[in-house]
Structure formats: structure tokens, C-alpha cells
Design a protein around this motif. Structure first.
Motif, PDB file in Angstrom:
ATOM      1  N   THR A 173      42.379   4.910 -24.081  1.00 53.50           N
ATOM      2  CA  THR A 173      41.917   6.976 -22.989  1.00 53.50           C
ATOM      3  C   THR A 173      41.301   7.641 -24.361  1.00 53.50           C
ATOM      4  OG1 THR A 173      42.769   5.912 -21.077  1.00 53.50           O
ATOM      5  CG2 THR A 173      41.925   8.092 -21.365  1.00 53.50           C
ATOM      6  N   THR A 174      40.460   8.166 -24.465  1.00 54.80           N
ATOM      7  CA  THR A 174      40.100   8.947 -25.208  1.00 54.80           C
ATOM      8  C   THR A 174      39.186  10.389 -24.122  1.00 54.80           C
ATOM      9  OG1 THR A 174      37.798   8.176 -26.160  1.00 54.80           O
ATOM     10  CG2 THR A 174      39.644   7.502 -27.109  1.00 54.80           C
ATOM     11  N   THR A 175      38.540  11.357 -25.349  1.00 50.47           N
ATOM     12  CA  THR A 175      37.987  12.196 -24.772  1.00 50.47           C
ATOM     13  C   THR A 175      36.464  11.722 -25.125  1.00 50.47           C
ATOM     14  OG1 THR A 175      37.099  13.251 -27.030  1.00 50.47           O
ATOM     15  CG2 THR A 175      39.641  14.640 -25.805  1.00 50.47           C
ATOM     16  N   ARG A 176      35.603  12.527 -24.206  1.00 49.88           N
ATOM     17  CA  ARG A 176      34.366  11.578 -23.902  1.00 49.88           C
ATOM     18  C   ARG A 176      33.255  12.402 -24.979  1.00 49.88           C
ATOM     19  NH1 ARG A 176      33.588  14.514 -18.257  1.00 49.88           N
ATOM     20  NH2 ARG A 176      34.486  15.846 -19.770  1.00 49.88           N
ATOM     21  N   ILE A 177      32.526  11.705 -25.317  1.00 51.72           N
ATOM     22  CA  ILE A 177      31.551  11.784 -26.174  1.00 51.72           C
ATOM     23  C   ILE A 177      30.510  12.350 -26.309  1.00 51.72           C
ATOM     24  CG2 ILE A 177      29.654  10.192 -27.987  1.00 51.72           C
ATOM     25  CD1 ILE A 177      32.826   9.328 -27.887  1.00 51.72           C
ATOM     26  N   GLY A 178      29.829  13.839 -27.011  1.00 53.61           N
ATOM     27  CA  GLY A 178      28.678  13.946 -27.098  1.00 53.61           C
ATOM     28  C   GLY A 178      28.507  15.406 -25.951  1.00 53.61           C
ATOM     29  N   VAL A 179      29.789  15.635 -25.407  1.00 51.60           N
ATOM     30  CA  VAL A 179      30.218  16.946 -24.147  1.00 51.60           C
ATOM     31  C   VAL A 179      30.417  18.140 -24.989  1.00 51.60           C
ATOM     32  CG1 VAL A 179      29.962  15.237 -22.677  1.00 51.60           C
ATOM     33  CG2 VAL A 179      32.710  16.380 -23.826  1.00 51.60           C
ATOM     34  N   ASP A 180      30.629  18.648 -26.026  1.00 50.92           N
ATOM     35  CA  ASP A 180      30.703  19.108 -27.189  1.00 50.92           C
ATOM     36  C   ASP A 180      30.568  21.156 -26.119  1.00 50.92           C
ATOM     37  OD1 ASP A 180      31.813  17.925 -28.941  1.00 50.92           O
ATOM     38  OD2 ASP A 180      30.357  18.136 -30.320  1.00 50.92           O
ATOM     39  N   TYR A 181      29.612  20.659 -25.552  1.00 47.76           N
ATOM     40  CA  TYR A 181      29.359  22.528 -25.366  1.00 47.76           C
ATOM     41  C   TYR A 181      30.818  22.333 -24.482  1.00 47.76           C
ATOM     42  CZ  TYR A 181      27.372  18.629 -21.564  1.00 47.76           C
ATOM     43  OH  TYR A 181      27.416  17.632 -20.696  1.00 47.76           O
ATOM     44  N   ALA A 182      30.791  21.550 -23.401  1.00 48.77           N
ATOM     45  CA  ALA A 182      31.442  21.891 -21.952  1.00 48.77           C
ATOM     46  C   ALA A 182      32.704  22.414 -22.517  1.00 48.77           C
ATOM     47  CB  ALA A 182      32.317  20.671 -21.713  1.00 48.77           C
ATOM     48  N   HIS A 199      32.074  -4.297 -28.669  1.00 48.71           N
ATOM     49  CA  HIS A 199      30.714  -3.338 -27.888  1.00 48.71           C
ATOM     50  C   HIS A 199      30.904  -2.288 -27.736  1.00 48.71           C
ATOM     51  CE1 HIS A 199      30.217  -7.918 -27.083  1.00 48.71           C
ATOM     52  NE2 HIS A 199      28.441  -7.081 -27.216  1.00 48.71           N
ATOM     53  N   VAL A 200      32.258  -1.752 -27.768  1.00 49.72           N
ATOM     54  CA  VAL A 200      33.234  -0.106 -27.145  1.00 49.72           C
ATOM     55  C   VAL A 200      31.668   0.417 -28.170  1.00 49.72           C
ATOM     56  CG1 VAL A 200      34.006   1.263 -27.364  1.00 49.72           C
ATOM     57  CG2 VAL A 200      35.192  -0.721 -26.648  1.00 49.72           C
ATOM     58  N   SER A 201      31.084   1.459 -27.766  1.00 48.30           N
ATOM     59  CA  SER A 201      30.261   2.248 -28.733  1.00 48.30           C
ATOM     60  C   SER A 201      30.618   3.094 -29.736  1.00 48.30           C
ATOM     61  CB  SER A 201      28.889   3.466 -27.675  1.00 48.30           C
ATOM     62  OG  SER A 201      30.227   4.131 -27.144  1.00 48.30           O
ATOM     63  N   LYS A 202      32.190   4.209 -29.718  1.00 53.34           N
ATOM     64  CA  LYS A 202      32.144   4.895 -30.709  1.00 53.34           C
ATOM     65  C   LYS A 202      32.980   5.252 -30.230  1.00 53.34           C
ATOM     66  CE  LYS A 202      28.838   8.044 -30.549  1.00 53.34           C
ATOM     67  NZ  LYS A 202      28.047   9.546 -31.684  1.00 53.34           N
ATOM     68  N   MET A 203      33.783   6.005 -31.234  1.00 54.49           N
ATOM     69  CA  MET A 203      34.660   6.802 -31.436  1.00 54.49           C
ATOM     70  C   MET A 203      34.601   8.717 -31.580  1.00 54.49           C
ATOM     71  SD  MET A 203      37.556   5.303 -30.660  1.00 54.49           S
ATOM     72  CE  MET A 203      36.463   3.762 -30.099  1.00 54.49           C
ATOM     73  N   PRO A 204      35.080   9.365 -30.438  1.00 52.81           N
ATOM     74  CA  PRO A 204      35.143  10.711 -30.695  1.00 52.81           C
ATOM     75  C   PRO A 204      35.155  11.090 -31.753  1.00 52.81           C
ATOM     76  CG  PRO A 204      36.359  10.042 -28.932  1.00 52.81           C
ATOM     77  CD  PRO A 204      36.400   9.129 -29.369  1.00 52.81           C
ATOM     78  N   LYS A 205      35.066  12.361 -32.592  1.00 51.10           N
ATOM     79  CA  LYS A 205      35.065  12.933 -33.681  1.00 51.10           C
ATOM     80  C   LYS A 205      36.266  13.087 -33.470  1.00 51.10           C
ATOM     81  CE  LYS A 205      30.904  15.628 -33.270  1.00 51.10           C
ATOM     82  NZ  LYS A 205      30.450  16.850 -32.779  1.00 51.10           N
ATOM     83  N   GLY A 206      37.283  12.881 -34.635  1.00 48.71           N
ATOM     84  CA  GLY A 206      37.866  13.406 -34.857  1.00 48.71           C
ATOM     85  C   GLY A 206      38.912  12.010 -34.877  1.00 48.71           C
ATOM     86  N   GLU A 207      38.630  10.520 -34.619  1.00 54.07           N
ATOM     87  CA  GLU A 207      39.396   9.420 -34.263  1.00 54.07           C
ATOM     88  C   GLU A 207      39.573   8.571 -35.493  1.00 54.07           C
ATOM     89  OE1 GLU A 207      41.680   9.528 -31.263  1.00 54.07           O
ATOM     90  OE2 GLU A 207      41.247  10.884 -30.362  1.00 54.07           O
TER      91      GLU A 207
END
Length: 207
Positions: A173-182, A199-207
Motif C-alpha cells: 500500500t502507498t499513496t497514489r501517483i500523480g495527485v499532488d493537486y489534491a 509490472h508495477v509501474s512506479k513508486m510515489p515521490k519520496g519512496e
DNA sequence: ATAAAGATCATT
DNA sequence: ATGATCTTTATG
């Protein structure tokens, strides 16, 4: 029912449940299929994100905002929400919960299992280390999903999801990708993926 | 009528 | 870091 991908198709009741995060986790390990013009393609869902229109600033339907684009999220669960982002990528989401409640789940990565050569051709791009169906835009492209499938039933002939039974894995479990505006909702731990899957795409910023 | 903003991706 | 590319949405 009969022969589709050979698993057990998820019933509408699966999508109608009220906790979008529970459904998101349950979708991991299930198989997402499309069949367009006789081309069966599909793969194992390995990464998803949950969105909730009532409470979640990252959701297009927040705060219960009904527009032409978001209206499908207010329908009953088990439908496709597809939208164009950055003028280039189509993202595929699964509508959940009952009518009037705008929840949806973004499919961010699948592990190819059926019709892989067809999907690779659709990608029309070099295969990288994460394959060709990693990242939400790439998932939709590989499966042949575009804006014309907005609102499609997930119990219909063209898009559906199956359960193939026993499948052991660890859910991360992590925070979601690309939703900094929220704002503070960008911190919600509503992204789920199968630990260790390539195949997992990528990690959130700072992980 | 116009403008701004993206739940991204591949490349530099 | 940056550019590509276009629909939806908000605003005047």
C-alpha cells in the motif's frame, strides 16, 4: 457464460459493494479481459488506485460533482469509466458502489497473460524492463480500450474481469501517483499493488 | 468564446 | 526536466 478466459467472471455484486478500497484490494490478482473483433487479450491486475467522489479531492467527481465526464461514476458499479488525460493517454477505471455514489478504481498495471502478441502490437513501442502494460495509459492501450468504451458494462461481451482462483501474494500500500493537486488527500494510502511484481509501474515521490 | 489544466509517458 | 497533444471544465 461458458468459454471466455476460462476463469469465473466477476458478478455485478462484486462491484456494487460499498467500500471502494476493499474492492480495489480484491481486484489484485483478478484477470482483466477485452475482446474486440475476436481478439482476446488480458492480464492479471497487479496495481490499482481507489477514488471516492464524495470525500476525496483527488477524484474527478469530488465533491459529488456531476459533469459530462464524471456522470458515469454516479451509475451503479460494474461499468467502465474511461477518460483522456494530457490529450494523449486513455485511462481505464472501474465504477463501483451503488447508483448515486461516485466511486471508481484506476487500473494501473497488468501482467500480460492472454493475447500478449496482440497487446504488444497495440503498444507499437519498445518493450521496457516493466513490460508493455505497466502504467495506466499503457494498460488501456495494450487492451485496446479507448474513449468509445466509456460506460461499457463489465459484464458485456467486450470488457470483463475473471477470478482464476488460488493466487497468493502480498498486498503493498502507498499513496497514489500523480495527485499532488489534491492537498491532504494526496496522502491517502489508496494505491495497492502486488509486492515484487515486475509490472508495477512506479513508486510515489519520496519512496 | 476562450483559456487552463490535467489520475501520463518516453525521451533528454 | 521536458514536450507531446486535446478534451473537459470553468469563466467571461
Amino acid at each position: 457464460m461458458g468459454i471466455r478466459g476460462k476463469g469465473k467472471e466477476l458478478p455485478q455484486a462484486f462491484y456494487l459493494r460499498s467500500d471502494v478500497n476493499v474492492i480495489a484490494r480484491d481486484l489484485l490478482g483478478k484477470y482483466l479481459f477485452t475482446n474486440f473483433d475476436g481478439n482476446l487479450t488480458g492480464g492479471r491486475i497487479v496495481e490499482v488506485e481507489a477514488y471516492c467522489g464524495a470525500s476525496d479531492k483527488a477524484c474527478h467527481a469530488y465533491p459529488n460533482k456531476m459533469t459530462k465526464r464524471t456522470s458515469i461514476m454516479f451509475e451503479h458499479g460494474g461499468l467502465a469509466y474511461v477518460y483522456l488525460i494530457y490529450g494523449i493517454h486513455k485511462l481505464f477505471n472501474i465504477v463501483t458502489n451503488g447508483a448515486g455514489i461516485a466511486d471508481a478504481i484506476l487500473v494501473r498495471a497488468i501482467e500480460p497473460s492472454h493475447g500478449t502478441s496482440i497487446m504488444e502490437r497495440r503498444r507499437n513501442s519498445s518493450v521496457n524492463k516493466k513490460g508493455f502494460s505497466s502504467g495506466p495509459g499503457n494498460v488501456a492501450m495494450a487492451l485496446g480500450i479507448d474513449l468509445s468504451h466509456y460506460g461499457a458494462s463489465l459484464q458485456g461481451p467486450e470488457i470483463w474481469i475473471e477470478d482464476f482462483g488460488e493466487d497468493d501474494f502480498a498486498i503493498q500500500t502507498t499513496t497514489r501517483i500523480g495527485v499532488d493537486y489534491a492537498g491532504e488527500d494526496a496522502l491517502l494510502p489508496w494505491r495497492y499493488y502486488i509486492g515484487g511484481n515486475k509490472h508495477v509501474s512506479k513508486m510515489p515521490k519520496g519512496e
